[in-house]
Enzyme design. Structure first.
Site, PDB file in Angstrom:
ATOM      1  N   ASP A  74       0.832  -1.199   0.000  1.00  0.00           N
ATOM      2  CA  ASP A  74       0.000   0.000   0.000  1.00  0.00           C
ATOM      3  C   ASP A  74       0.871   1.254   0.000  1.00  0.00           C
ATOM      4  OD1 ASP A  74      -1.875   2.157   1.039  1.00  0.00           O
ATOM      5  OD2 ASP A  74      -3.229   0.444   1.091  1.00  0.00           O
ATOM      6  N   CYS A 112      -6.764   4.334  -2.839  1.00  0.00           N
ATOM      7  CA  CYS A 112      -6.850   2.912  -2.492  1.00  0.00           C
ATOM      8  C   CYS A 112      -8.033   2.193  -3.135  1.00  0.00           C
ATOM      9  CB  CYS A 112      -6.937   2.744  -0.970  1.00  0.00           C
ATOM     10  SG  CYS A 112      -5.539   3.416  -0.062  1.00  0.00           S
ATOM     11  N   HIS A 147     -10.489  -2.812   1.580  1.00  0.00           N
ATOM     12  CA  HIS A 147     -10.891  -1.438   1.250  1.00  0.00           C
ATOM     13  C   HIS A 147     -11.851  -1.350   0.070  1.00  0.00           C
ATOM     14  CE1 HIS A 147      -9.255   2.882   2.159  1.00  0.00           C
ATOM     15  NE2 HIS A 147     -10.518   2.699   2.531  1.00  0.00           N
ATOM     16  N   ASP A 198      -0.794  -0.210  -4.671  1.00  0.00           N
ATOM     17  CA  ASP A 198      -2.025   0.375  -5.193  1.00  0.00           C
ATOM     18  C   ASP A 198      -1.878   1.838  -5.612  1.00  0.00           C
ATOM     19  OD1 ASP A 198      -1.825   1.357  -2.612  1.00  0.00           O
ATOM     20  OD2 ASP A 198      -3.812   0.696  -1.963  1.00  0.00           O
TER      21      ASP A 198
END
Length: 466
Positions: free
Chosen positions: A13, A53, A103, A263
């Site tokens: 991430d 995200c 998410h 991401d």
């Protein structure tokens, strides 16, 4: 390929490409990412086309653009009729698993600290095995979801804990059954809590440097944040190393497509923007690492410069594994180009985008659309601002060419390309609040760029798999 390879996708991430030694960072050592690159293929044009995200993750797992799925901001509930990557691979004999950050749901929103839950069923987009969570930044002793509305608290740091869940899953899969596993640590995302164990800070140099495109006013805050950021990258690197070691120990390394990616990136203070910001058209936000290793396919320390957006990954993985992608997919199968085959299809440009001023709400401001090619990056904001950069000659994007008379024809060409790409998505550059009617009171998607949609909890039309 005749045999179906296992797939292990380590989706980190907020790790930007430029903060890894493979892509040019010189202040840290990442031996395990470096090894993956040396034994595999490094993608030099992997672009987070919507660098936030939820939009990225939706594109990755559905092969569809935000204008279609409705994932314009974070904490949006995915429609149950979306056909996901796991649906397709499980119907082709794969055991599928998701471990770590998801998410693609509301979770406990608007409370984004501590426990949350992604319900069983279509909210998990077809993944059979689940040790995920929607969103939290409890990196030490955090939680994952089990079934029956139960959570389990892990012990220690997240990267170690998620690997334990990975190893448990692989141990339970029959050797004759291929598996498709996504493991998604929340690192290197910011947190209001502890960032990383001390041992990773101890590996950093005493003094850190920042690129020239971080102005003086941002340097102090950015240097402090960069230390935390790099420590988390080292944790992810060690996580990858432990994962590779386990694949080798269990005899699966030779038949596993191992993928490392992220991401979106982080601005890191560049262009005078807050360190932890993303959703910008600059390389720090949109250029992400993507490295793949599969002996005989992705090996030999090769570089692939194919323009690859998140929507292309799903159909391309299908192409690599001899699987027909569903007709819902909007991305391209780039598997031939990825493998370096002569005259393989490539796209000349990808559409980049951001839909509003904040990550989690529809607030007017900072709406833009852009075009990224192999050589240039162009963007136009709703307020009229424009940018054009030669990313080969000016990788730090310090010389905006938009007002250069010699670049007018190129800017016009990029604007034409932008218009065509937006038209293909039925996209309009408009204020964020124009999308309010895309969601109901539960943040379920009830409308997209093509008009109103049916019940957000309807089952998929499985005939689209044929």
């Amino acid at each position: 390929m005749t045999n179906k390879p296992n797939i292990v996708y380590l989706l980190s991430d907020q790790i930007r490409a430029g903060s890894l030694p493979v892509y040019g960072e010189t202040q840290i050592e990442t031996p395990h990412i470096d090894r993956l690159a040396q034994e595999g293929t490094v993608f030099s044009n992997a672009i987070a086309t919507a660098p936030v995200c939820t939009p990225y993750r939706a594109m990755l797992l559905t092969g569809r653009h935000p204008q279609t799925t409705g994932h314009l901001i974070n904490f949006v509930r995915t429609r149950h009729d979306e056909i996901g990557l796991s649906d397709v691979f499980s119907r082709n004999g794969y055991s599928t698993a998701w471990i770590g950050k998801w998410h693609l749901h509301t979770g406990s929103f608007p409370e984004i600290g501590g426990r949350d839950y992604v319900p069983e069923g279509r909210d998990r987009l077809g993944f059979q095995h689940w040790r995920g969570y929607n969103f939290h930044t409890d990196y030490f002793n955090g939680t994952v979801n089990l079934n029956n509305w139960r959570n389990e608290r892990w012990k220690g740091y997240e990267t170690d804990a998620l690997n334990r869940y990975v190893f448990q899953f692989m141990d339970d899969v029959d050797n004759d059954t291929p598996f498709c596993l996504f493991v998604s640590p929340h690192q290197a995302h910011g947190t209001p809590y502890e960032f990383a164990p001390q041992k990773y800070y101890d590996q950093l140099p005493t003094e850190l440097n920042l690129p020239e495109n971080v102005p003086e006013k941002q340097r102090k805050q950015s240097l402090n944040a960069y230390r935390h950021y790099l420590a988390m990258i080292l944790a992810v690197d060690e996580m990858l190393g432990d994962l590779v070691a386990y694949l080798e120990k269990t005899g699966r390394a030779e038949n596993t497509l191992l993928i490392f990616g992220s991401d979106h990136g982080t601005q890191g203070g560049a262009q005078g923007i807050n360190f932890w910001a993303k959703k910008k058209p600059y390389e720090e936000s949109i250029k992400v690492p993507l490295i793949m290793r599969l002996p005989g396919v992705f090996d030999g320390h090769r570089t692939c410069d194919t323009l690859t957006s998140p929507v292309d990954i799903f159909p391309s993985l299908c192409g690599l594994c001899g699987i027909q992608p569903p007709r819902t997919v909007e991305g391209y199968d780039l598997s031939d180009s990825w493998q370096g085959e002569a005259d393989a299809f490539e796209q000349d440009a990808v559409l980049t985008m951001n839909f509003g001023a904040t990550y989690d709400y529809l607030v007017d401001g900072d709406e833009w659309r852009g075009v990224r090619t192999k050589t240039h990056s162009y963007a136009r904001w709703l307020d009229g601002k424009r940018m054009l950069y030669d990313i080969g000659a000016d990788p730090l994007q310090m010389n905006n060419l938009i007002d250069n008379p010699e670049s007018k024809s190129l800017a016009d060409e990029m604007e034409k390309t932008l218009t065509n790409l937006m038209d293909a998505r039925n996209d309009i550059l408009q204020p964020a609040t124009s999308y309010t009617d895309w969601y109901d009171a539960q943040r379920r998607v009830v409308r997209n760029a093509h008009g109103p949609l049916g019940d957000p909890e309807d089952e998929p039309d499985w005939s689209l798999l044929k």
